[in-house]
Enzyme design. Structure first.
Site, PDB file in Angstrom:
ATOM      1  N   CYS A 183       0.834  -1.191   0.000  1.00  0.00           N
ATOM      2  CA  CYS A 183       0.000   0.000   0.000  1.00  0.00           C
ATOM      3  C   CYS A 183       0.881   1.259   0.000  1.00  0.00           C
ATOM      4  O   CYS A 183       1.636   1.468  -0.938  1.00  0.00           O
ATOM      5  CB  CYS A 183      -0.997  -0.030   1.153  1.00  0.00           C
ATOM      6  SG  CYS A 183      -2.383   1.136   0.953  1.00  0.00           S
ATOM      7  N   HIS A 214      -3.693  -4.898  -0.396  1.00  0.00           N
ATOM      8  CA  HIS A 214      -3.223  -5.501   0.851  1.00  0.00           C
ATOM      9  C   HIS A 214      -3.213  -7.027   0.727  1.00  0.00           C
ATOM     10  O   HIS A 214      -4.276  -7.648   0.797  1.00  0.00           O
ATOM     11  CB  HIS A 214      -4.134  -5.096   2.005  1.00  0.00           C
ATOM     12  CG  HIS A 214      -4.015  -3.668   2.398  1.00  0.00           C
ATOM     13  ND1 HIS A 214      -3.155  -3.231   3.377  1.00  0.00           N
ATOM     14  CD2 HIS A 214      -4.648  -2.560   1.931  1.00  0.00           C
ATOM     15  CE1 HIS A 214      -3.253  -1.921   3.510  1.00  0.00           C
ATOM     16  NE2 HIS A 214      -4.155  -1.483   2.637  1.00  0.00           N
ATOM     17  N   GLU A 260      -2.339  -9.099   2.932  1.00  0.00           N
ATOM     18  CA  GLU A 260      -2.779  -9.673   4.204  1.00  0.00           C
ATOM     19  C   GLU A 260      -4.297  -9.677   4.334  1.00  0.00           C
ATOM     20  O   GLU A 260      -4.844 -10.351   5.216  1.00  0.00           O
ATOM     21  CB  GLU A 260      -2.139  -8.915   5.382  1.00  0.00           C
ATOM     22  CG  GLU A 260      -2.726  -7.554   5.694  1.00  0.00           C
ATOM     23  CD  GLU A 260      -2.193  -6.425   4.817  1.00  0.00           C
ATOM     24  OE1 GLU A 260      -2.445  -5.253   5.167  1.00  0.00           O
ATOM     25  OE2 GLU A 260      -1.550  -6.706   3.783  1.00  0.00           O
TER      26      GLU A 260
END
Length: 214
Positions: A88, A194, A196
């Site tokens: 990001c 992202h 994650e």
């Protein structure tokens, strides 16, 4: 493998660390994941991860406020060739400059500018938030091996990077026009989205990064 998630006061460090720990197990890579701002640990790392949330200028200021951190990153990544993953705003900081609120110098590892998103469709909201498919050429980068074009990943951002060199742009997403999704050069890779938060696609990408030998 020693993976260091860099703590400079920006980004969801716990989520990033857990994702890379899980990604290492899924990829069959024996790894230790630590969160640290210690320049010595960064210099000794086998892999470096720079997450980031918020404004470009604030994130750059966070890097600069920790004594020796930016210098350690420069040596580890640019001179030693330690594989690096920016997430990001951590990806955006690779640019030459950012234009969020004011002009701010980036790390200038991958030439480009971080500018406000301007979708061609005025009905599209800013920030760009949600799941979007990736557009890339299969085989364009080893980290993307095993991920199919069109795979969906999770974005949250109002600014995006425009790279100077087309070869540094690995993947885009469509949000009222092409938006930079993945960039890379040499031992460096970065994602606007992202990993994650991107479920199995994010885990596959992390696994590809950990197996990668640039």
């Amino acid at each position: 493998m020693n993976i260091v998630v860099i703590d400079y006061g920006s980004g969801n460090l716990r989520s990033a660390a857990k994702a890379f720990d899980h990604g290492a197990r899924e990829a069959g890579v024996a790894a230790t994941v630590v969160v640290s701002s210690d320049p010595d640990q960064i210099m000794r790392a086998d892999r470096l991860v720079l997450p980031g949330q918020g404004a470009f200028a604030d994130c750059r200021a966070g890097l600069d406020q920790i004594d020796g951190l930016a210098e350690a990153l420069e040596v580890a990544v640019r001179r030693k060739g330690t594989p690096f993953f920016g997430i990001c705003v951590g990806m955006q900081l690779l640019a030459t400059s950012g234009f969020e609120h004011r002009v701010t110098e980036g790390l200038d590892w991958i030439g480009g500018r971080v500018e406000a998103l301007t979708p061609s469709d005025p009905a599209l909201k800013i920030p760009h938030m949600g799941w979007n498919g990736l557009d890339f050429t299969p085989g364009c980068h080893p980290v993307l091996a095993g991920i199919a074009p069109g795979a969906h990943v999770y974005f949250v951002h109002s600014y995006a990077m425009r790279v100077d060199e087309p070869r540094d742009l690995l993947a885009t997403a469509d949000y009222g026009g092409p938006v930079t999704a993945i960039i890379g050069r040499d031992n460096i890779i970065g994602t606007q989205f992202h990993p994650e938060k991107s479920q199995h696609v994010g885990q596959a990408l992390i696994g590809g990064f950990l197996r990668w030998k640039p």
